[in-house]
Design a protein around this motif. Structure first.
Motif, PDB file in Angstrom:
ATOM      1  N   TYR B 169     -15.484  13.320   1.820  1.00 30.13           N
ATOM      2  CA  TYR B 169     -14.017  11.853   2.549  1.00 30.13           C
ATOM      3  C   TYR B 169     -13.213  12.953   3.125  1.00 30.13           C
ATOM      4  CZ  TYR B 169     -13.254   9.265  -1.725  1.00 30.13           C
ATOM      5  OH  TYR B 169     -13.278   8.444  -2.819  1.00 30.13           O
ATOM      6  N   PHE B 225      -2.985   6.828  -1.442  1.00 29.30           N
ATOM      7  CA  PHE B 225      -3.448   5.307  -1.999  1.00 29.30           C
ATOM      8  C   PHE B 225      -3.954   5.048  -0.891  1.00 29.30           C
ATOM      9  CE2 PHE B 225      -4.129   0.789  -4.018  1.00 29.30           C
ATOM     10  CZ  PHE B 225      -4.191   1.178  -4.904  1.00 29.30           C
ATOM     11  N   PRO B 226      -5.773   4.173  -0.900  1.00 27.09           N
ATOM     12  CA  PRO B 226      -6.516   3.932  -2.128  1.00 27.09           C
ATOM     13  C   PRO B 226      -7.839   4.870  -1.841  1.00 27.09           C
ATOM     14  CG  PRO B 226      -6.764   2.760  -0.697  1.00 27.09           C
ATOM     15  CD  PRO B 226      -6.040   3.377  -0.037  1.00 27.09           C
ATOM     16  N   VAL B 227      -7.210   5.546  -1.459  1.00 25.88           N
ATOM     17  CA  VAL B 227      -8.630   7.614  -0.388  1.00 25.88           C
ATOM     18  C   VAL B 227      -8.265   8.356  -1.839  1.00 25.88           C
ATOM     19  CG1 VAL B 227      -8.913   6.224   1.242  1.00 25.88           C
ATOM     20  CG2 VAL B 227      -7.353   7.564   1.814  1.00 25.88           C
ATOM     21  N   HIS B 228      -7.730   8.602  -2.603  1.00 25.82           N
ATOM     22  CA  HIS B 228      -7.611   9.635  -3.318  1.00 25.82           C
ATOM     23  C   HIS B 228      -7.993  10.255  -4.146  1.00 25.82           C
ATOM     24  CE1 HIS B 228      -5.887   6.528  -5.694  1.00 25.82           C
ATOM     25  NE2 HIS B 228      -6.363   6.771  -7.100  1.00 25.82           N
ATOM     26  N   THR B 229      -9.557   9.287  -4.824  1.00 19.34           N
ATOM     27  CA  THR B 229     -10.297  10.001  -5.303  1.00 19.34           C
ATOM     28  C   THR B 229     -11.020  11.064  -5.690  1.00 19.34           C
ATOM     29  OG1 THR B 229     -11.695   8.429  -5.012  1.00 19.34           O
ATOM     30  CG2 THR B 229     -10.693   7.081  -6.518  1.00 19.34           C
ATOM     31  N   TYR B 287       0.690   4.191  -9.574  1.00 15.45           N
ATOM     32  CA  TYR B 287      -0.672   4.175  -9.861  1.00 15.45           C
ATOM     33  C   TYR B 287      -1.034   5.395 -11.125  1.00 15.45           C
ATOM     34  CZ  TYR B 287      -5.779   2.956 -10.105  1.00 15.45           C
ATOM     35  OH  TYR B 287      -6.866   3.175 -10.419  1.00 15.45           O
ATOM     36  N   TYR B 304      -4.263  14.177 -10.563  1.00 15.91           N
ATOM     37  CA  TYR B 304      -2.982  12.986 -10.516  1.00 15.91           C
ATOM     38  C   TYR B 304      -1.550  12.870 -10.718  1.00 15.91           C
ATOM     39  CZ  TYR B 304      -7.388  10.332 -11.359  1.00 15.91           C
ATOM     40  OH  TYR B 304      -8.770   9.007 -10.442  1.00 15.91           O
TER      41      TYR B 304
END
Lengths: 634, 502
Positions: B169, B225-229, B287, B304
Motif C-alpha cells: 500500500y 477512506f477508502p484506502v485504509h484497509t 464508517y 479502526y
C-alpha cells in the motif's frame, strides 16, 4: 468572600483526587470523612456566599471570576470563568445542600460495599462537575460540566459493574444523553459562528441584536439547545434512559437522577432564556414536550412495581412540569419547582433506599406492605415526601411550586387551557401514583420483615429533607393568598435580577378561585382514589387490570409507552446489523480480490510451464501467427 | 544553541542503532539499556525545541542547510516551524515509551528489535524536519523498511500478510509521489527546495495533477477512506511498540504531508479539492466508527477507531480555516498520545494474557484497578470528554468543519456518539462484569509500566485543561498557511474591486 467562589467546585474535585489516588489506602471511615467533608465545607461556603449575596449584592447583581484562558485560537477564546448571580446561587444551594445530606446518608448506606472509596470519589467528582455546570459563565465551560456530570452518571449507574445489566443501563444513559449533547454541541457551533462568542451574557445580547425575534437562526439555535436539554432532563423523546438508570445505588438515584443532574436541562433553558424568548415556536415545543412528558410518565409511574422505577417515572413527570413552566416563560416558577422537587424527591428516594436496605434489597412493592409500624420514621418522612409530591395544599412545599406553575400556565400569554388541563390532569395522576406507593409499601399486611432500623446517618438526612419538603414553599405564596394579606414572593423577586417575570393577563377572582378548586379537588381525589384502589378495596384495581384493555394498557404504560422497542427496531438493531455484517470491512474486498486474481493468474500461467516441448513449440508458433496477423492487418 | 539540534535528534538514534549492532547478541541487558539511554538522550536533546521555539514567527527555525549534490540541486536542509515542531517532540517521547514497554515482551532477536526501533525514530524525525524534497523522500522511504521488519518479524500470528499489505500500500502511494516530486523538480528550476516551492505559483492544471500524486502517498498513510484497509491488519499484527509507532507517528505523516506540501505548494488545487477531502473524511469518521462496533479483537477495534479519528484530523485540515487546521494538528498530537497510550496499555495486558480477544477478558477492573483507571482516562479522551485533550481537538475541528460546511459538520458530530458507543462497550466487556477466570491471577502494573503510561496521562490532562501551551506553537504558522491557501491565485480583479469599494 466572593473571591472564594472558585474554591467551591475545587473542594469537591480535591476530594475526588484524594480518593482516587489514595482511596484504597484509606479506611472506610476516613474515605467517608473526605467524601462527605469536602461537600459539607462546600455547602457551608455556599451558604456564606448566598447570605453575602443577599445582604450586599455585587454591582449588577452578578460577579464574574475569570480563572484562566482555556483555549485561544483566532477569535475563539473561551475562558474558564465562573459567574455568581441569583440563578447560580439557588442552584448551588440546592446542589451542595441536598448533595451534602445525600453524601451523609451514603456514608451509612454504602457501608460494607466493595469500592466504598470509589463511590465517594465518583460522587465528589459529580458534585464538582455539577457546580461547574451551574457556575460556568460561558457555554463551553457549561458543556464541560454537562459532560462531566454525564460521565459521573455513567460511572455511578454502573457502580456495581459485575452485573452486565448495570453496565448496559450505564451505557444506555451515556449514549442516549450524548445524542442530546451532540445537538447541544452543534448549537455551540452555530452560536459561535454567527454571534462570534460563547460567553453566555454576550451571546444572549448579540442574539437579540443579530438575529431578532422569530428569526430562523434563533429558532435553530434554541431548538438545538432544547435537544441537549431533553436528553439530560429525560424528556420526550429521549426519556428512555432514566428508568434504567435506577440500576445505580439509591443515593445516586436521589442525587443525580432526581435532585440535580436531570434538572440540568431546565437550568440550561433558564440560563439561555433570552434566546428561547426569541424563538416562540421552540417555546411552544418546550411547553408541549413538558405537558406530554408529564402525562405519559405519570401513567407509567402508575403501573410500576419496582419502587425506584415508579419514582424515576415520577421524576420524569415532575421535570415535565418544569418544562411546561419554561415553555410559557415562567422561568422562576420552573426553578421554584426544581428546588422543592429536589427536597421531596431526594427524600422519597432516600426513604425508598432505607426500605430497600431493610428488606434485603427488595425493590418490588408487591412484596412490601405494612412497614408503617416496623419503620416509623421512614414511613412518616416518606409520607411527607409523597404529600409534597402530590402537592397537598398549604402544608407542603410541592403545593406552592406546582400551584405557581399551573397559575402561570393558566395566565401567561403563551399558555393555553390545553396546557393547563394537561398540568391539572397530571396533578391528579401524581397524587394517585404517589399514594399508591405509600399504601402498597407502608400499609396493608406486612409481607416482609424489616431487619433492624436505619442508623443516625440515614435518619438525619430524612428528617432534614422532610422539614424542607414541608416549609421550603413558604418563600413564594400563591397570588390568591395576597387577598388574605400574605403577599410573599421572595423567590421570584430574588431571581428577578436574572430571570424576568412573566407577562400575564390577570384573571377575575372568581375564575381563579374556580380553577384552584378544580386543582385541589383533583389532587385530593387522586389520594382518595388511591386509598380506594390500593387499600380499601384492593380487588377493584385487580379486576380493572385483568380486562383485555386493562392488561394491554398496563403493559404499554409499564414499558414506558414502548419507546424502547421503537428505538430498538429503528436504531439499535440496524446499527448492530451493519456492524456485524461489515465486521470484515467491505472496502477491503477489492484489495482481497486483487490478491485472489493474482493467485489465479499465477496458477493459470504456471500451468503453461509444463515442461512439454510440443506445447512450447505450439505456443511459439501460435504467438508468431498472431503477431504476423497483427502486422499484416494494420 | 551551540549544537545543530535537528541533526543531532536525527542521527543520535541512528548512531545508537549502529552501537547496538556492535553489542554481543547475548548481552541483552546492555542492548536494552543502550536503547533506553539513547532514546532518553534523544528526547533530552530535542527538548530545546520546546523551550527555545519562537512562537511569534511563521518562519522555519533551527535551520541547517548544506549543499549535498549541488549539480542536481539537492541540499541537506532541515528546519521546523509551528506545524512540525510538536511532532518531533512526540516522536522522541513515544520512542522512549516504546523501549520501556518492550523491555520484557521482546524475547526473540532483541538486538535487531531495538536497533530497528532507533532506526525508525531517526527517520521519523527526518521526515518532519526535511526542507528538501529529495531528503524528505529518502527519510520517508527509509522508515518503511524497519517498520516492515518490525511487523513481519515480531508481529502476531498473521504478521507476514499484514507486513506485505502495509508495504505494498505505502509503496504504491510513495511511487506516485515520487513521480510528483520529479515533476515538481523540473517545474521549480531543477530544485528540491521546499521553501522555494511554497512561494512559487504553479499553473492550476499542474497543481491538480500533483495534488493527486501526493494524495496517493498521503491518503494511504493517514489513512483516509477508502484506502485504509492496510491499517487494521498492520496495527493488529504489529508488536506493541510497532502499533504505537504506527498509530502515534507514522499515520500522522500523511496528514503532515498535506499540511507541509500539498497545501502551501499547491494551494489552488487544495482549495478546489477541499470539499471532496472533507466528504471523504466524514465518511471515514462514520464508517470507521461503525466497523468498531462489530470488532471482537481489542487491537483491531482501536485500529479502526484510528480511521475514525484521523477522519476528524483531515476534516479539520481541509476546513481551511484557522480553528479547523489548528484543531487538526492538535488532534494529531492528541491521537498520537491517546492511541499510543491505548496500544501501550493493550501491550501491558497482552504481556500477561497473550490474547487480544475481547471475549477472553472481563472483570479486569477488579483484578488490576490501577491499570483500569489509566485505561479509563485514555478511553474518556478517546471519546472526547471535556477536560481531556481529545475534547479540545475535536471541538476545534468540528467548529472549523461547521464553519466550512454546516452539513458536514453536523454529520461529523454524529461520529462522537458512535465513538462513545464503541469505546464504552469495549471498556465494559474488558474491565467490568464478573472476573473472567483467565485474568484472575494477574498482577497490577509494576513501576516500569506505570512510568510508561504516566507521561501520557499527564499530557492528556495538560492539553485538556490548558491547551494554549501547545496551540500557541502553531498560531503563526497556521495563520500563514491558511492565508496562503485562501488567497493564492485569486485574480487581481477581486483586490481591485475591493479597492474601488473602499
Amino acid at each position: 468572600m466572593r473571591e472564594a467562589l472558585w474554591v467551591i467546585p475545587t473542594l469537591s474535585y480535591l476530594g475526588f483526587v484524594v480518593l482516587a489516588l489514595y482511596g484504597r489506602g484509606l479506611t472506610p471511615s476516613r474515605a467517608a470523612v473526605v467524601g462527605v467533608g469536602t461537600v459539607g465545607i462546600s455547602a457551608l461556603l455556599v451558604l456564606a456566599l448566598a447570605i453575602e449575596f443577599m445582604t450586599s449584592p455585587p454591582p449588577g447583581h452578578a460577579y464574574v471570576q475569570v480563572l484562566w484562558q482555556w483555549m485561544e485560537v483566532e477569535g475563539f477564546r473561551p475562558p474558564v470563568s465562573l459567574r455568581l448571580d441569583a440563578l447560580s446561587v439557588i442552584m448551588m444551594l440546592v446542589i451542595t445542600g441536598v448533595g451534602f445530606l445525600i453524601h451523609l446518608y451514603s456514608a451509612e448506606f454504602m457501608r460494607g460495599e466493595e469500592g466504598y472509596s470509589r463511590f465517594f470519589a465518583y460522587m465528589n467528582l459529580f458534585v464538582g462537575s455539577m457546580l461547574v455546570l451551574v457556575l460556568a459563565d460561558n457555554l463551553l465551560l457549561l458543556y464541560l460540566g454537562w459532560e462531566g456530570v454525564g460521565l459521573c452518571s455513567y460511572l455511578l449507574i454502573g457502580f456495581w459493574y459485575r452485573d452486565p445489566e448495570n453496565g448496559y443501563a450505564a451505557r444506555k444513559a451515556f449514549v442516549v444523553t450524548r445524542v442530546g449533547d451532540t445537538a447541544f454541541a452543534i448549537a455551540l457551533f452555530l452560536i459561535f459562528t454567527h454571534l462570534g462568542t460563547l460567553d453566555i451574557q454576550e451571546a444572549m445580547q448579540q442574539a437579540g441584536r443579530t438575529w431578532g425575534a422569530d428569526s430562523g437562526m434563533a429558532i435553530a439555535a434554541a431548538a438545538l439547545l432544547l435537544g441537549g436539554a431533553v436528553g439530560k432532563s429525560a424528556q420526550l423523546p429521549l426519556q428512555v434512559w432514566l428508568p434504567d438508570a435506577m440500576a445505580g445505588p439509591t443515593p445516586v438515584s436521589a442525587l443525580i437522577h432526581a435532585a440535580t443532574m436531570v434538572t440540568a436541562g431546565v437550568y440550561l433553558i433558564a440560563r439561555t432564556h433570552v434566546l428561547f424568548a426569541l424563538a416562540p415556536p421552540v417555546m411552544l415545543a418546550v411547553a408541549v414536550i413538558g405537558a406530554a412528558t408529564l402525562l405519559l410518565a405519570g401513567f407509567s409511574a402508575l403501573t410500576q412495581w419496582d419502587i425506584k422505577r415508579a419514582l424515576a417515572y415520577s421524576t420524569i413527570s415532575q421535570i415535565g412540569y418544569m418544562f411546561l413552566a419554561l415553555g410559557v416563560g415562567a422561568w422562576s416558577a420552573a426553578l421554584f419547582h426544581f428546588m422543592t422537587h429536589a427536597f421531596f424527591k431526594a427524600l422519597l428516594f432516600l426513604g425508598a433506599g432505607a426500605v430497600i436496605m431493610n428488606l434485603h434489597h427488595e425493590h418490588d412493592m408487591g412484596k412490601m406492605g405494612g412497614l408503617r409500624t416496623q419503620l416509623p420514621l421512614t414511613f412518616w418522612t416518606f409520607l411527607i415526601g409523597a404529600s409534597s409530591l402530590s402537592a397537598l395544599p398549604v402544608v407542603t412545599a410541592g403545593f406552592y411550586s406546582k400551584d405557581l406553575i399551573l397559575h402561570n400556565v393558566g395566565t401567561s400569554e403563551s399558555g393555553s387551557l390545553w396546557l393547563w388541563g394537561a398540568g391539572v390532569l397530571g396533578a391528579f395522576l401524581t397524587s394517585l401514583y404517589s399514594f399508591r406507593m405509600v399504601f402498597l409499601t407502608f400499609f396493608g399486611e406486612a409481607k416482609g420483615k424489616a431487619s433492624g432500623k436505619p442508623g443516625p446517618l440515614i435518619r438525619i438526612p430524612l428528617v432534614v429533607l422532610a422539614f424542607f419538603s414541608l416549609v421550603a414553599g413558604l418563600v413564594e405564596m400563591p397570588s390568591l393568598f395576597a387577598y388574605a394579606g400574605l403577599d410573599v414572593h421572595l423567590f421570584t423577586r430574588f431571581l428577578q435580577t436574572t430571570l424576568p417575570g412573566i407577562t400575564a393577563s390577570p384573571l377575575p377572582l372568581s375564575v381563579e378561585i374556580g380553577r384552584e378548586l378544580i386543582i385541589e379537588a383533583l389532587q385530593l381525589g387522586g389520594i382518595l382514589l388511591a386509598y380506594m384502589l390500593f387499600l380499601y378495596k384492593p380487588g377493584i384495581a385487580g379486576v380493572v387490570a385483568r380486562t383485555p384493555w386493562g392488561e394491554a394498557l398496563q403493559r404499554l404504560w409499564r414499558s414506558g409507552w414502548g419507546f424502547d422497542r421503537v428505538y430498538s427496531v429503528f436504531f439499535i438493531r440496524p446499527f448492530v446489523w451493519i456492524a456485524r455484517v461489515n465486521r470484515e470491512d467491505a472496502v477491503d474486498l477489492p484489495y482481497v480480490g486483487m490478491i485472489w486474481a493474482g493467485f489465479k493468474a499465477n496458477r493459470f500461467l504456471s500451468r503453461t510451464q509444463s515442461g512439454k516441448v510440443r506445447w512450447y513449440a505450439a505456443g511459439i508458433g501460435l504467438g508468431a501467427l498472431v503477431l504476423l496477423g497483427i502486422v499484416v492487418l494494420l | 544553541m551551540s549544537y545543530p539540534i535537528l541533526s543531532t535528534v536525527i542521527f543520535l538514534p541512528l548512531a545508537g542503532a549502529l552501537v547496538i549492532f556492535l553489542i554481543k547478541r547475548s548481552n541483552e541487558s546492555l542492548i536494552k539499556w543502550t536503547a533506553l539511554v539513547l532514546s532518553l538522550l534523544t528526547f533530552a536533546v530535542s527538548l530545546p525545541l520546546f523551550t527555545g521555539f519562537d512562537k511569534t514567527t511563521a518562519d522555519m527555525q533551527f535551520r541547517e542547510t548544506y549543499q549535498w549534490v549541488p549539480s542536481w540541486g539537492i541540499n541537506y536542509a532541515l528546519g521546523v516551524d509551528g506545524i512540525s515542531v510538536l511532532f518531533v517532540l512526540l516522536s522522541t517521547l513515544l520512542t522512549v515509551l516504546c523501549v520501556t514497554v518492550s523491555w520484557n515482551s521482546i524475547k526473540d532477536r532483541t538486538k535487531e528489535f531495538f536497533a530497528a526501533l532507533l532506526l525508525i525514530e531517526g527517520s521519523m524525525v527526518g521526515v518532519f524536519c526535511s526542507l528538501d524534497l529529495f531528503l524528505f523522500y529518502i527519510f520517508w522511504e527509509a522508515m518503511l523498511i524497519p517498520m516492515y521488519l518490525l511487523i513481519g518479524v515480531w508481529g502476531g500470528p498473521n504478521r507476514v500478510y499484514a507486513a506485505i499489505k502495509f508495504f505494498l500500500y505505502t509503496l504504491v502511494g510513495s511511487l506516485l509521489m515520487l513521480i510528483g516530486i520529479i515533476v515538481l523538480y523540473f517545474n521549480t528550476g531543477r530544485s528540491f527546495d521546499v521553501l522555494q516551492m511554497m512561494t512559487t505559483n504553479y499553473p492550476y492544471h499542474l497543481q491538480l495533477l500533483l495534488f493527486w500524486a501526493f494524495f496517493a502517498a498521503f491518503a494511504v498513510k493517514v489513512p483516509m477512506f477508502p484506502v485504509h484497509t492496510w491499517l487494521p491488519d498492520a496495527h493488529t499484527e504489529a508488536p506493541t511498540a510497532g502499533s504505537v509507532i504506527l498509530a502515534g507517528i507514522l499515520i500522522k505523516m500523511g496528514a503532515y504531508g498535506f499540511l507541509r506540501f500539498s497545501m502551501p505548494i499547491l494551494p489552488e488545487a487544495s482549495r478546489e479539492m477541499a470539499p471532496l477531502m472533507m466528504v471523504l473524511s466524514v465518511i471515514g469518521i462514520i464508517y470507521g466508527g461503525l466497523i468498531c462496533l462489530g470488532q471482537t479483537d481489542i487491537k483491531r477495534l482501536i485500529a479502526y477507531s484510528s480511521v475514525s479519528h484521523m477522519g476528524f484530523v483531515t476534516l479539520g485540515i481541509f476546513a481551511l480555516n484557522i480553528q479547523g487546521v489548528q484543531g487538526g494538528i492538535l488532534q494529531m498530537i492528541n491521537h498520537g498520545i491517546v492511541t499510543g497510550a491505548l496500544f501501550l496499555s493493550i501491550g501491558i495486558i497482552y504481556d500477561r494474557t497473550h490474547t487480544r480477544q475481547i471475549a477472553d477478558y472481563g472483570g479486569v477492573a477488579t483484578v488490576l484497578p490501577v491499570y483500569a483507571a489509566f485505561f479509563m482516562v485514555f478511553t474518556l479522551s478517546s471519546i472526547g470528554l471535556p477536560g481531556t485533550n481529545g475534547f479540545v481537538g475535536e471541538f476545534l475541528i468540528l467548529l472549523g468543519g461547521f464553519t466550512a460546511s454546516n452539513v458536514l459538520g453536523v454529520f461529523a458530530a454524529t461520529g462522537i456518539i458512535i465513538g462513545a458507543a464503541y469505546m464504552l462497550w469495549l471498556y465494559q466487556r474488558v474491565f467490568f462484569l464478573d472476573v473472567n477466570p483467565k485474568v484472575r491471577s494477574y498482577k497490577d502494573m509494576n513501576l516500569r509500566e506505570v512510568l510508561t503510561l504516566l507521561p501520557l496521562l499527564l499530557l492528556v490532562l495538560w492539553i485538556g485543561i490548558y491547551p494554549n501551551t501547545f496551540l500557541s506553537f502553531m498560531d503563526a504558522s497556521v495563520q500563514h498557511l491558511v492565508q496562503r491557501v485562501n488567497t493564492a491565485g485569486q485574480p487581481q480583479m477581486a483586490q481591485q474591486i475591493i479597492e474601488v469599494i473602499r
